[in-house]
Scaffold this motif. Structure first.
Motif, PDB file in Angstrom:
ATOM      1  N   UNK A   1     -49.324  37.113  72.721  1.00  0.00           N
ATOM      2  CA  UNK A   1     -48.453  37.429  73.860  1.00  0.00           C
ATOM      3  C   UNK A   1     -47.856  36.169  74.477  1.00  0.00           C
ATOM      4  N   UNK A   2     -48.649  35.104  74.594  1.00  0.00           N
ATOM      5  CA  UNK A   2     -48.126  33.850  75.131  1.00  0.00           C
ATOM      6  C   UNK A   2     -47.073  33.263  74.201  1.00  0.00           C
ATOM      7  N   UNK A   3     -47.312  33.349  72.909  1.00  0.00           N
ATOM      8  CA  UNK A   3     -46.338  32.834  71.943  1.00  0.00           C
ATOM      9  C   UNK A   3     -45.049  33.641  71.992  1.00  0.00           C
ATOM     10  N   UNK A   4     -45.200  34.944  72.098  1.00  0.00           N
ATOM     11  CA  UNK A   4     -44.030  35.822  72.155  1.00  0.00           C
ATOM     12  C   UNK A   4     -43.192  35.526  73.397  1.00  0.00           C
TER      13      UNK A   4
ATOM     14  N   UNK B   1     -54.681  38.276  62.432  1.00  0.00           N
ATOM     15  CA  UNK B   1     -54.019  37.982  63.704  1.00  0.00           C
ATOM     16  C   UNK B   1     -53.777  36.483  63.845  1.00  0.00           C
ATOM     17  N   UNK B   2     -54.725  35.691  63.403  1.00  0.00           N
ATOM     18  CA  UNK B   2     -54.577  34.248  63.484  1.00  0.00           C
ATOM     19  C   UNK B   2     -53.441  33.768  62.573  1.00  0.00           C
ATOM     20  N   UNK B   3     -53.313  34.358  61.396  1.00  0.00           N
ATOM     21  CA  UNK B   3     -52.217  34.012  60.488  1.00  0.00           C
ATOM     22  C   UNK B   3     -50.863  34.392  61.093  1.00  0.00           C
ATOM     23  N   UNK B   4     -50.794  35.560  61.711  1.00  0.00           N
ATOM     24  CA  UNK B   4     -49.546  35.988  62.367  1.00  0.00           C
ATOM     25  C   UNK B   4     -49.193  34.999  63.474  1.00  0.00           C
ATOM     26  N   UNK B   5     -50.189  34.612  64.275  1.00  0.00           N
ATOM     27  CA  UNK B   5     -49.937  33.661  65.358  1.00  0.00           C
ATOM     28  C   UNK B   5     -49.483  32.315  64.794  1.00  0.00           C
ATOM     29  N   UNK B   6     -50.095  31.896  63.684  1.00  0.00           N
ATOM     30  CA  UNK B   6     -49.686  30.644  63.052  1.00  0.00           C
ATOM     31  C   UNK B   6     -48.244  30.690  62.589  1.00  0.00           C
ATOM     32  N   UNK B   7     -47.832  31.816  62.025  1.00  0.00           N
ATOM     33  CA  UNK B   7     -46.441  31.962  61.584  1.00  0.00           C
ATOM     34  C   UNK B   7     -45.487  31.972  62.773  1.00  0.00           C
TER      35      UNK B   7
ATOM     36  N   UNK C   1     -45.021  28.445  63.823  1.00  0.00           N
ATOM     37  CA  UNK C   1     -44.102  27.776  62.901  1.00  0.00           C
ATOM     38  C   UNK C   1     -42.652  28.158  63.188  1.00  0.00           C
ATOM     39  N   UNK C   2     -42.404  29.431  63.455  1.00  0.00           N
ATOM     40  CA  UNK C   2     -41.044  29.871  63.782  1.00  0.00           C
ATOM     41  C   UNK C   2     -40.548  29.227  65.075  1.00  0.00           C
ATOM     42  N   UNK C   3     -41.422  29.155  66.069  1.00  0.00           N
ATOM     43  CA  UNK C   3     -41.044  28.523  67.336  1.00  0.00           C
ATOM     44  C   UNK C   3     -40.740  27.041  67.135  1.00  0.00           C
ATOM     45  N   UNK C   4     -41.553  26.368  66.320  1.00  0.00           N
ATOM     46  CA  UNK C   4     -41.308  24.954  66.054  1.00  0.00           C
ATOM     47  C   UNK C   4     -39.982  24.753  65.323  1.00  0.00           C
ATOM     48  N   UNK C   5     -39.707  25.606  64.353  1.00  0.00           N
ATOM     49  CA  UNK C   5     -38.442  25.500  63.612  1.00  0.00           C
ATOM     50  C   UNK C   5     -37.255  25.730  64.552  1.00  0.00           C
ATOM     51  N   UNK C   6     -37.366  26.701  65.438  1.00  0.00           N
ATOM     52  CA  UNK C   6     -36.284  26.965  66.399  1.00  0.00           C
ATOM     53  C   UNK C   6     -36.089  25.775  67.325  1.00  0.00           C
ATOM     54  N   UNK C   7     -37.180  25.159  67.749  1.00  0.00           N
ATOM     55  CA  UNK C   7     -37.070  23.985  68.618  1.00  0.00           C
ATOM     56  C   UNK C   7     -36.432  22.808  67.880  1.00  0.00           C
ATOM     57  N   UNK C   8     -36.780  22.641  66.606  1.00  0.00           N
ATOM     58  CA  UNK C   8     -36.163  21.566  65.814  1.00  0.00           C
ATOM     59  C   UNK C   8     -34.657  21.800  65.669  1.00  0.00           C
ATOM     60  N   UNK C   9     -34.287  23.059  65.395  1.00  0.00           N
ATOM     61  CA  UNK C   9     -32.856  23.363  65.274  1.00  0.00           C
ATOM     62  C   UNK C   9     -32.130  23.084  66.584  1.00  0.00           C
TER      63      UNK C   9
END
Length: 139
Positions: free
Chosen positions: A27-30, A88-94, A97-105
């Motif tokens: 939820x925090x990641x979302x 759930x941990x794998x989903x959170x990890x992905x 990764x998506x958030x990091x990629x968006x921040x890099x872009x």
């Protein structure tokens, strides 16, 4: 010595806590509330250490053979909860990764905008990036 069913019940409580924590992390990641993540990471680490200790106690318990017989259903339930935690941990990890990629872009876009706004031309008409570090002014 602690009875094996008690150890398994404690393992169950730890896994329930971990599942809840993983849902909070999701939820925090979302919601991109990254300031909450360090605390959750610490709590996850503590729970995982406790789970490992508990698992070690169970594996060394003199009645561990009961896990193959009368305690088998409880063991299978715990294994299934552990799988849920891993998924759930794998989903959170992905999601991380998506958030990091968006921040890099976003960082790349901002850098391009900054560089585009600092373009200038030299005496030969060639475009050059112009930034504060290129200034050789002496005041």
């Amino acid at each position: 010595m602690t009875l094996l069913p008690e150890l398994l019940e404690h393992q169950n409580l730890l896994l329930d806590s971990l599942l809840t924590l993983l849902e909070e992390e999701f939820n925090f990641l979302k919601q991109r509330q990254v300031s909450e993540l360090p605390e959750i990471t610490n709590q996850k680490q503590q729970l995982l250490e406790q789970l490992q200790q508990q698992d070690h106690q169970i594996s060394q318990h003199p009645d561990r053979d009961a896990l193959k017989d009368e305690l088998s259903p409880l063991k299978e339930m715990l294994v299934e909860k552990l799988r849920d935690c891993q998924e759930k941990n794998e989903v959170n990890g992905k999601l991380i990764e998506l958030n990091l990629a968006a921040n890099r872009r976003l960082g790349s876009v901002l850098t391009q905008l900054r560089d585009r706004n600092s373009m200038t031309y030299d005496s030969k008409g060639s475009a050059r990036a112009f930034g504060g570090s290129n200034l050789n002014l002496k005041a």
